[in-house]
Scaffold this motif. Structure first.
Motif, PDB file in Angstrom:
ATOM      1  N   UNK A 108       0.839  -1.208   0.000  1.00 20.76           N
ATOM      2  CA  UNK A 108       0.000   0.000   0.000  1.00 20.76           C
ATOM      3  C   UNK A 108       0.871   1.254   0.000  1.00 20.76           C
ATOM      4  N   UNK A 109       1.964   1.194   0.733  1.00 14.93           N
ATOM      5  CA  UNK A 109       2.892   2.333   0.797  1.00 14.93           C
ATOM      6  C   UNK A 109       3.482   2.603  -0.599  1.00 14.93           C
ATOM      7  N   UNK A 110       3.773   1.534  -1.339  1.00  9.71           N
ATOM      8  CA  UNK A 110       4.344   1.683  -2.688  1.00  9.71           C
ATOM      9  C   UNK A 110       3.318   2.181  -3.692  1.00  9.71           C
ATOM     10  N   UNK A 111       2.061   1.755  -3.512  1.00  7.72           N
ATOM     11  CA  UNK A 111       1.041   2.104  -4.505  1.00  7.72           C
ATOM     12  C   UNK A 111      -0.288   2.389  -3.792  1.00  7.72           C
ATOM     13  N   UNK A 112      -0.384   3.582  -3.184  1.00 11.76           N
ATOM     14  CA  UNK A 112      -1.584   3.868  -2.367  1.00 11.76           C
ATOM     15  C   UNK A 112      -2.805   4.195  -3.230  1.00 11.76           C
ATOM     16  N   UNK A 113      -3.735   3.272  -3.236  1.00  5.13           N
ATOM     17  CA  UNK A 113      -4.921   3.375  -4.094  1.00  5.13           C
ATOM     18  C   UNK A 113      -5.693   4.680  -3.903  1.00  5.13           C
ATOM     19  N   UNK A 114      -5.758   5.151  -2.656  1.00  5.29           N
ATOM     20  CA  UNK A 114      -6.634   6.296  -2.366  1.00  5.29           C
ATOM     21  C   UNK A 114      -5.917   7.648  -2.399  1.00  5.29           C
ATOM     22  N   UNK A 115      -4.615   7.621  -2.652  1.00 12.66           N
ATOM     23  CA  UNK A 115      -3.868   8.886  -2.613  1.00 12.66           C
ATOM     24  C   UNK A 115      -4.399   9.850  -3.681  1.00 12.66           C
ATOM     25  N   UNK A 116      -4.674  11.080  -3.266  1.00 15.86           N
ATOM     26  CA  UNK A 116      -5.155  12.105  -4.193  1.00 15.86           C
ATOM     27  C   UNK A 116      -6.656  12.019  -4.447  1.00 15.86           C
ATOM     28  N   UNK A 117      -7.320  11.042  -3.834  1.00 13.37           N
ATOM     29  CA  UNK A 117      -8.763  10.895  -4.047  1.00 13.37           C
ATOM     30  C   UNK A 117      -9.539  11.739  -3.041  1.00 13.37           C
ATOM     31  N   UNK A 118     -10.753  12.129  -3.429  1.00  5.82           N
ATOM     32  CA  UNK A 118     -11.607  12.890  -2.502  1.00  5.82           C
ATOM     33  C   UNK A 118     -12.384  11.900  -1.640  1.00  5.82           C
ATOM     34  N   UNK A 119     -11.764  11.578  -0.498  1.00  5.69           N
ATOM     35  CA  UNK A 119     -12.368  10.559   0.373  1.00  5.69           C
ATOM     36  C   UNK A 119     -13.414  11.224   1.280  1.00  5.69           C
ATOM     37  N   UNK A 120     -14.621  10.676   1.286  1.00  9.34           N
ATOM     38  CA  UNK A 120     -15.610  11.246   2.231  1.00  9.34           C
ATOM     39  C   UNK A 120     -15.883  10.308   3.407  1.00  9.34           C
TER      40      UNK A 120
END
Ligand code: SF4
Length: 282
Positions: A108-120
């Motif tokens: 997850x650290x290498x490829x964070x799925x949620x990075x930059x997403x608008x998480x609510x």
């Protein structure tokens, strides 16, 4: 006089009532009876409280994702994985759990799925039961429980519900359908889609979307499941000696993976009789 509880439905109940295509042969209604009708009995309660290694891994993986996004700088730090492992108190876990969760955190650290997403919404996974959604219709009324792992808003304003998985089990589309039905009530102004993401193998499922009329059918099916389950619970409360008639057993090889095999009289893993034990020693 206590008022009878309202019927309820959830993905968990759906999966206990009806098997997926690949689980037909090993599906056992008696498991539903233990989980949903006898859950307060001390022996059943104790068995339900025992988390398996897979459940621990799933929970810690979900918490790991939560911690990365709660302390977002850790995603850019070279020791971010170690820091999250400390927050999760991974050193208290068994070797198997520790190793597998560490691998998940590294990926997850290498490829964070949620990075930059608008998480609510991003849950830790240990929040307990969510507030139910009351679904009231001319022909039915039930409470719907849907525990969402993550909800985000895509760039085109679509609401995207993501469910995190670990291990090897296949994605069950019905879980996404329950989320989409819940989203209809929780986020009525949004178009919603759902998908699964396996944190252990970094695999995304296809995107699942349904029409309004499909949602109507899903709602109706869940109302029927809730009604039938409520009826079974009433029958059991009226006469608990009928447990195995109301929740019929389907014993087989799968009993060895069932958490209730030590207390189920139909289990294929019955305790050996003293004579059998003697023979074994010879
Ligand atoms: S031990 Fe077997 S028969 Fe008993 S509840 Fe579990 S799966 Fe069903």
């Amino acid at each position: 006089m206590s008022t009878p509880q309202q019927p309820f439905a959830s993905y968990h109940l759906w999966s206990l009532v009806a098997p997926t295509a690949w689980q037909q042969r090993c599906h056992c209604q008696m498991r539903r009876g233990f989980i949903k009708a006898r859950q307060h009995e001390p022996q059943v309660k104790a068995l339900l409280a025992k988390a398996t290694a897979s459940q621990r891994i799933g929970l810690l993986a979900q918490k790991g994702v939560y911690e990365f996004h709660h302390h977002i700088h850790l995603l850019n730090q070279s020791d971010g994985v170690e820091k999250v492992a400390q927050l999760l108190k991974l050193s208290n876990s068994t070797d198997e759990v520790k190793q597998r969760v560490l691998q998940i955190l590294k990926k997850y650290h290498d490829d964070p799925l949620l990075l930059g997403k608008r998480i609510i919404l991003l849950t830790r996974g240990d929040e307990g039961f969510p507030k139910p959604i009351l679904i009231s219709h001319r022909h039915y009324c039930f409470r719907l429980y849907a525990v969402m792992d993550c909800v985000l808003i895509e760039s085109d304003s679509t609401l995207h519900i993501i469910d995190f998985k670990t291990g090897k089990s296949d994605f069950d589309r019905r879980q996404a359908l329950v989320y989409l039905l819940a989203a209809r009530y929780l986020y009525p102004t949004h178009q919603a889609i759902a998908s699964f993401y396996n944190l252990e193998v970094c695999k995304k499922s296809e995107i699942i979307r349904v029409t309004q009329s499909e949602l109507d059918s899903i709602e109706f099916e869940l109302a029927e499941i809730a009604r039938k389950h409520q009826e079974d619970l009433h029958k059991y409360q009226e006469n608990n000696s009928k447990f195995n008639k109301i929740f019929p057993a389907n014993p087989g090889y799968h009993c060895r993976f069932c958490p209730f095999n030590s207390i189920c009289e139909f289990s294929t893993l019955k305790a050996l009789s003293p004579q059998q034990n003697e023979k074994k020693k010879l």
